[in-house]
Write an enzyme that holds these catalytic residues in place. Structure first.
Site, PDB file in Angstrom:
ATOM      1  N   ARG A  84      -1.221  -4.500  -5.738  1.00 17.78           N
ATOM      2  CA  ARG A  84      -1.266  -4.340  -4.286  1.00 17.78           C
ATOM      3  C   ARG A  84      -2.461  -3.453  -3.928  1.00 17.78           C
ATOM      4  O   ARG A  84      -2.549  -2.318  -4.395  1.00 17.78           O
ATOM      5  CB  ARG A  84       0.033  -3.688  -3.779  1.00 17.78           C
ATOM      6  CG  ARG A  84      -0.038  -3.308  -2.325  1.00 17.78           C
ATOM      7  CD  ARG A  84       1.243  -2.639  -1.806  1.00 17.78           C
ATOM      8  NE  ARG A  84       1.039  -2.279  -0.418  1.00 17.78           N
ATOM      9  CZ  ARG A  84       1.243  -1.069   0.096  1.00 17.78           C
ATOM     10  NH1 ARG A  84       1.700  -0.080  -0.654  1.00 17.78           N
ATOM     11  NH2 ARG A  84       1.000  -0.828   1.367  1.00 17.78           N
ATOM     12  N   HIS A 128      -4.228  -0.036   5.796  1.00 20.68           N
ATOM     13  CA  HIS A 128      -3.720   1.174   5.151  1.00 20.68           C
ATOM     14  C   HIS A 128      -4.525   2.346   5.731  1.00 20.68           C
ATOM     15  O   HIS A 128      -5.231   3.053   5.032  1.00 20.68           O
ATOM     16  CB  HIS A 128      -3.837   1.070   3.630  1.00 20.68           C
ATOM     17  CG  HIS A 128      -2.904   1.971   2.876  1.00 20.68           C
ATOM     18  ND1 HIS A 128      -2.031   1.509   1.913  1.00 20.68           N
ATOM     19  CD2 HIS A 128      -2.683   3.303   2.950  1.00 20.68           C
ATOM     20  CE1 HIS A 128      -1.339   2.528   1.407  1.00 20.68           C
ATOM     21  NE2 HIS A 128      -1.722   3.636   2.032  1.00 20.68           N
ATOM     22  N   GLU A 173       3.140   1.553   6.324  1.00 22.06           N
ATOM     23  CA  GLU A 173       3.808   2.742   6.870  1.00 22.06           C
ATOM     24  C   GLU A 173       3.399   3.107   8.287  1.00 22.06           C
ATOM     25  O   GLU A 173       2.759   4.153   8.512  1.00 22.06           O
ATOM     26  CB  GLU A 173       3.548   3.951   5.959  1.00 22.06           C
ATOM     27  CG  GLU A 173       4.160   3.836   4.591  1.00 22.06           C
ATOM     28  CD  GLU A 173       4.152   5.172   3.833  1.00 22.06           C
ATOM     29  OE1 GLU A 173       3.834   6.206   4.436  1.00 22.06           O
ATOM     30  OE2 GLU A 173       4.478   5.163   2.653  1.00 22.06           O
ATOM     31  N   ASN A 299       8.329   1.515   0.906  1.00 21.37           N
ATOM     32  CA  ASN A 299       7.756   2.671   0.211  1.00 21.37           C
ATOM     33  C   ASN A 299       8.784   3.784   0.247  1.00 21.37           C
ATOM     34  O   ASN A 299       9.374   4.042   1.301  1.00 21.37           O
ATOM     35  CB  ASN A 299       6.496   3.199   0.906  1.00 21.37           C
ATOM     36  CG  ASN A 299       5.321   2.255   0.771  1.00 21.37           C
ATOM     37  OD1 ASN A 299       5.410   1.228   0.110  1.00 21.37           O
ATOM     38  ND2 ASN A 299       4.209   2.616   1.387  1.00 21.37           N
ATOM     39  N   TYR A 301       9.838   7.739  -1.591  1.00 18.89           N
ATOM     40  CA  TYR A 301       9.518   8.819  -2.537  1.00 18.89           C
ATOM     41  C   TYR A 301      10.634   9.839  -2.674  1.00 18.89           C
ATOM     42  O   TYR A 301      10.855  10.373  -3.752  1.00 18.89           O
ATOM     43  CB  TYR A 301       8.236   9.533  -2.090  1.00 18.89           C
ATOM     44  CG  TYR A 301       7.007   8.669  -2.243  1.00 18.89           C
ATOM     45  CD1 TYR A 301       6.292   8.657  -3.432  1.00 18.89           C
ATOM     46  CD2 TYR A 301       6.572   7.840  -1.213  1.00 18.89           C
ATOM     47  CE1 TYR A 301       5.168   7.855  -3.596  1.00 18.89           C
ATOM     48  CE2 TYR A 301       5.452   7.033  -1.368  1.00 18.89           C
ATOM     49  CZ  TYR A 301       4.765   7.046  -2.554  1.00 18.89           C
ATOM     50  OH  TYR A 301       3.663   6.244  -2.716  1.00 18.89           O
ATOM     51  N   GLU A 359       5.668   0.926  -2.950  1.00 20.57           N
ATOM     52  CA  GLU A 359       5.196   2.214  -3.474  1.00 20.57           C
ATOM     53  C   GLU A 359       6.383   3.042  -3.905  1.00 20.57           C
ATOM     54  O   GLU A 359       7.381   3.138  -3.181  1.00 20.57           O
ATOM     55  CB  GLU A 359       4.453   3.041  -2.414  1.00 20.57           C
ATOM     56  CG  GLU A 359       3.104   2.534  -2.038  1.00 20.57           C
ATOM     57  CD  GLU A 359       2.427   3.421  -0.989  1.00 20.57           C
ATOM     58  OE1 GLU A 359       2.713   4.645  -0.945  1.00 20.57           O
ATOM     59  OE2 GLU A 359       1.622   2.887  -0.224  1.00 20.57           O
TER      60      GLU A 359
HETATM   61  C1  FCB Z   1       2.283   6.992   1.017  1.00 18.89           C
HETATM   62  C2  FCB Z   1       0.954   6.329   1.290  1.00 18.89           C
HETATM   63  C3  FCB Z   1       0.032   6.296   0.097  1.00 18.89           C
HETATM   64  C4  FCB Z   1       0.087   7.587  -0.680  1.00 18.89           C
HETATM   65  C5  FCB Z   1       1.506   7.949  -1.010  1.00 18.89           C
HETATM   66  C6  FCB Z   1       1.655   9.202  -1.838  1.00 18.89           C
HETATM   67  O1  FCB Z   1       2.857   7.433   2.191  1.00 18.89           O
HETATM   68  O2  FCB Z   1       1.161   5.014   1.750  1.00 18.89           O
HETATM   69  O3  FCB Z   1      -1.263   5.986   0.546  1.00 18.89           O
HETATM   70  O4  FCB Z   1      -0.553   8.584   0.026  1.00 18.89           O
HETATM   71  O5  FCB Z   1       2.233   8.120   0.187  1.00 18.89           O
END
Ligand code: FCB
Length: 452
Positions: A84, A128, A173, A299, A301, A359
């Site tokens: 990607r 992006h 995002e 995405n 985290y 992500e």
């Molecule tokens: C996301 C972004 C990516 C990167 C990661 C850590 O929010 O899409 O570009 O910065 O975080």
């Protein structure tokens, strides 16, 4: 879903699962003014003193623009079956609208050919975060016309690459683009204007809609989605006040972004709460922002824990720091369960769409010792999150693929090069790449289509 192995054995993923890594143009390409590229808002923003740690910028980044062949060879060595990446809009249309830059189009065409030659499926993100500066000068995402211009750019990319690329992601995002760029001012274009921010979020949704239609008409057998970030929100206690605060916070960070493309509506509780900050939404817009899509890019985290706080500007909810919990270098809590919760929740609440994790990954401090990078914490992060994703599949989530963030260490926006997310280490002064232990680990998972 079938063919996922029973507990106790290696965790097998469904046949045909997509295993890839993700990057974004401004974070890796460099070549910021090469071969006719126009400036983006990130070129401008990163050159203003104080905006990025240590005064760093993406002028050179990982020099991927010149080193893409070697980078693709490394992906092939790792056995990835997808990649990607994003297209820099000002590299292909320097003014945002008007004339194309053939050299920019040729770069992406060569990259796509190099990937296909290695049987690596390109997933292209059209936006992006690097809006052409010329568009910003004409009103940026605050101007409704920008959304239409984005549709034209999407059509041009579809016509150029659509014979070879089927997988397209319109936006990355919108939450981060809106809040970091227009409320907190820590991303380009560096504004602090909540009213504008909510209008921008609506224009981004319109841009998504235009791009989906443009891709449908220019790409045969197109497979189109949007990437949303999820911020699973948990109440700090089971008090009713905290639970309601979590619901409100979830509204403004998740449902506000997911509902328009997936349901063709804005959440009424958020609209009510926004009052005068709510965007202008013209008649017919809700249909424009919600053409059918093929998948949701996800995405993810970490999570957020909140408590009720009537004084908080964030919907009367205040994030509660999780001081005693493990964190990555970003200060983000490591809480793999959030991924299970988010995937199953999307499945439940949004009519079980196909999902790709576009992500997921972690920043840690990496040291090179004897030419190698041992990064057990990142391996652990990937392993525990993949385990959570696997469990979500068993419980009905239609998860089709996983892209780790990131393929390479790169320019982490306002943190500059201080945060390393790659499964491949980049020594910036020499541009030498070293596959980290986590890269080898991920390679094994991809090759076996299973977590041992
Ligand atoms: C996301 C972004 C990516 C990167 C990661 C850590 O929010 O899409 O570009 O910065 O975080």
């Amino acid at each position: 879903m079938t063919n996922v192995t029973p507990p106790g054995e290696a965790l097998a993923f469904p046949t045909g699962f997509t295993w890839g890594a993700a990057t974004a143009a401004y974070q890796i390409e460099g070549a910021h003014d090469a071969d006719g590229k126009g400036a983006s808002i990130w070129d401008t923003f990163s050159h203003v003193s104080g905006n990025v740690e240590r005064g760093e910028n993406g002028d050179v980044a990982c020099d991927h623009y010149h080193r893409y062949r070697d980078d693709v060879a490394t992906m092939a060595d790792l056995g990835l079956n997808a990649y990607r990446f994003s297209v820099s809009w000002p590299r292909v249309i320097p003014g945002g609208t008007g004339a194309s830059n053939q050299a920019g189009l040729d770069f992406y065409s060569r990259l796509v050919d190099a990937l296909l030659a290695q049987h690596i499926r390109p997933f292209i993100t059209l936006y992006h975060w690097d809006l052409p500066q010329a568009m910003e000068d004409a009103g940026g995402w605050g101007a409704r016309d920008t959304a239409a211009a984005f549709g034209e750019y999407a059509a041009r990319m579809g016509r150029t690459l659509g014979d070879r690329v089927k997988d397209w992601i319109t936006l990355n995002e919108p939450l981060a683009a809106t809040t970091a760029g227009y409320i907190f001012g820590m991303h380009a274009p560096g504004k602090r204007d909540p009213q504008l921010a909510f209008q921008v979020s609506h224009h981004l949704n319109l841009a998504h809609g235009h791009a989906v239609r443009a891709l449908r008409s220019t790409v045969k057998n197109s497979h189109v989605g949007i990437t949303e970030v999820s911020m699973p929100v948990y109440p700090a206690s089971d008090s009713e006040a905290d639970q309601m605060a979590a619901r409100r916070y979830d509204g403004v960070v998740n449902r506000w972004y997911w509902d328009p493309p997936l349901r063709g509506s804005y959440p009424v509780d958020v609209l009510d709460r926004l009052g005068p900050l709510a965007p202008n939404i013209a008649d017919g817009d809700l249909a424009l922002v919600s053409p059918p899509i093929d998948f949701l890019g996800h995405n993810s985290y970490s999570r957020t824990v909140v408590r009720n706080d009537p004084d908080s500007m964030l919907m009367g909810a205040a994030p509660v720091p999780q001081d005693d919990k493990p964190k990555t270098e970003m200060g983000w809590e490591v809480y793999p369960e959030h991924l299970y919760d988010a995937l199953t929740r999307i499945t439940r609440d949004y009519d079980a769409p196909d999902i790709y994790i576009t992500e997921n990954g972690a920043a840690y401090v990496d040291d090179v010792k004897d030419g190698a990078v041992h990064d057990p914490q990142r391996i652990d992060y990937l392993r525990t999150h993949l385990t959570a994703a696997h469990r979500a599949i068993q419980d009905g989530a239609r998860l089709r693929g996983y892209f780790c963030w990131s393929f390479l260490d790169n320019f982490e926006w306002s943190f500059g090069y201080s945060k390393r997310f790659g499964i491949v280490y980049v020594d910036y002064p020499t541009q030498k790449r070293i596959v980290k232990a986590s890269g080898r680990f991920f390679s094994e998972v991809a090759r076996r289509n299973a977590l041992a």
